[in-house]
Motif scaffolding. Structure first.
Motif, short mmCIF file in Angstrom:
data_model
loop_
_atom_site.label_atom_id
_atom_site.label_comp_id
_atom_site.label_asym_id
_atom_site.label_seq_id
_atom_site.Cartn_x
_atom_site.Cartn_y
_atom_site.Cartn_z
N PRO A 1 0.61 -1.51 0.01
CA PRO A 1 -0.15 -0.14 0.22
C PRO A 1 1.23 1.20 0.11
CG PRO A 1 0.31 -1.29 2.04
CD PRO A 1 0.09 -1.80 1.32
N VAL A 2 1.91 0.96 0.41
CA VAL A 2 2.92 2.06 0.82
C VAL A 2 4.43 2.49 -0.35
CG1 VAL A 2 2.17 3.13 2.45
CG2 VAL A 2 4.18 2.03 2.66
N PRO A 3 4.77 2.86 -1.17
CA PRO A 3 6.01 2.70 -1.94
C PRO A 3 7.00 1.89 -1.21
CG PRO A 3 5.46 5.17 -2.08
CD PRO A 3 4.79 4.27 -0.82
N VAL A 4 8.23 0.96 -1.47
CA VAL A 4 8.79 -0.12 -0.89
C VAL A 4 9.87 0.13 -1.64
CG1 VAL A 4 9.60 -2.52 -0.29
CG2 VAL A 4 7.75 -1.48 -0.18
N HIS A 5 11.42 -0.32 -1.43
CA HIS A 5 12.56 0.31 -2.03
C HIS A 5 12.68 -1.13 -1.63
CE1 HIS A 5 12.56 4.91 -3.46
NE2 HIS A 5 11.92 4.69 -2.36
N VAL A 6 13.31 -1.67 -2.26
CA VAL A 6 14.01 -3.21 -2.15
C VAL A 6 15.19 -2.91 -2.32
CG1 VAL A 6 13.88 -5.52 -2.58
CG2 VAL A 6 11.54 -4.55 -2.31
N VAL A 7 16.11 -3.19 -1.23
CA VAL A 7 17.66 -3.24 -1.07
C VAL A 7 18.81 -4.56 -0.69
CG1 VAL A 7 19.70 -1.71 -0.54
CG2 VAL A 7 17.81 -0.71 -0.52
N ASP A 8 19.20 -4.55 -2.19
CA ASP A 8 19.30 -6.69 -2.21
C ASP A 8 21.53 -5.74 -1.43
OD1 ASP A 8 21.84 -8.30 -2.39
OD2 ASP A 8 21.18 -7.93 -4.66
#
Length: 289
Positions: A107-114
């Motif tokens: 429902p909100v922006p997600v910044h996925v970090v490897d």
């Protein structure tokens, strides 16, 4: 903007650290002799040590996208307007794929970090992200600072045997060490997300001394933007040796680490792949405010 931070259980964050920094942790799974167990948040690894000692059939599995989506939804309900989700290396686990799938429905922006790393390096990075968010930085800045620290971090491992890594398919370039004489102790590191060979040392005591020397060298060659480092010594079934190494590092690096070295067990999932007797050192530079 209110920013939440999510990581996974391999980051080895204790309950206290999770509560203190408000970090949500998505657990991985360990399957022992066909029985699935969710990695808990109590730091208890006695059960996986016992399973390794009896040479049980052990495997691990990533969280489902649905599990990640629940974590993201809970963060949004708690007031988060954006989420930083940082996880163990994509080269070692499909965990981040599940996070990315869930992010699409969040429902909100997600910044996925490897993280391209494992263990407390990821945990330190997650804690740093919460501090940056609390300082009022925007989500892009938080993510950039997180990635910069991870790029400059290191993880080194002294393993008793390469067999568990071989079985789990996480051995990377360290496969070149298979078949080495039993007296040789492999020192490995995580390089570009993969477990790679670093050195071969004749005895465990010499290998531990090399871990200390390499850590001290890291601290002597910090990036210009760094303000000291965070260091953790982690282990599985090697408490005495890891505690001695942590104490020695705290004594030799007081100006860098503030005299404090975190000491903790490896997560059950990581332990399942590296095996008993493993000692690891995680180093992550701190950023100036």
């Amino acid at each position: 903007m209110s920013i939440a931070v999510v990581t996974d259980s391999t980051a080895s964050l204790t309950q206290q650290l999770r509560r203190e920094h408000g970090i949500r942790v998505v657990p991985l799974h360990v399957v022992v002799d066909g029985t699935d167990r969710v990695e808990g948040d109590d730091g208890d690894t006695d059960w996986v040590v016992a399973a390794l000692r009896r040479k049980a059939d052990i495997s691990t599995s990533r969280p489902t996208p649905a599990t990640f989506l629940r974590a993201y939804q809970e963060a949004a309900k708690g007031g988060a307007e954006a989420i930083i989700s940082v996880h163990l290396s994509a080269s070692l686990s499909g965990t981040i794929d599940s996070a990315r799938s869930a992010a699409i429905e969040s429902p909100v922006p997600v910044h996925v970090v490897d993280s391209r790393s494992i263990g407390m390096t990821v945990g330190f990075a997650a804690i740093g992200a919460t501090r940056d968010a609390a300082a009022g930085r925007d989500v892009e800045d938080v993510a950039e600072r997180l990635s910069r620290r991870l790029d400059a971090g290191s993880v080194r491992l002294l393993v008793h045997s390469l067999e568990r890594l071989r079985r789990g398919g996480r051995i990377g370039g360290a496969a070149a060490l298979l078949g080495s004489a039993l007296a040789v102790k492999p020192v490995l590191h995580v390089e570009d997300g993969q477990v790679e060979p670093l050195e071969r040392v004749r005895t465990a005591s010499r290998a531990i001394a090399r871990l200390q020397a390499l850590t001290e060298a890291d601290c002597a060659d910090l990036p210009e933007w760094a303000d000291g480092v965070e260091i953790a010594v982690q282990h599985i079934d090697a408490d005495e040796r890891s505690s001695a190494l942590a104490a020695s590092l705290a004594e030799s690096l007081p100006e860098h680490a503030g005299g404090r070295i975190e000491s903790a067990t490896l997560s059950a999932v990581v332990a399942a792949h590296v095996g008993l007797g493993t000692i690891g050192v995680a180093v992550l530079p701190r950023l100036r405010d």
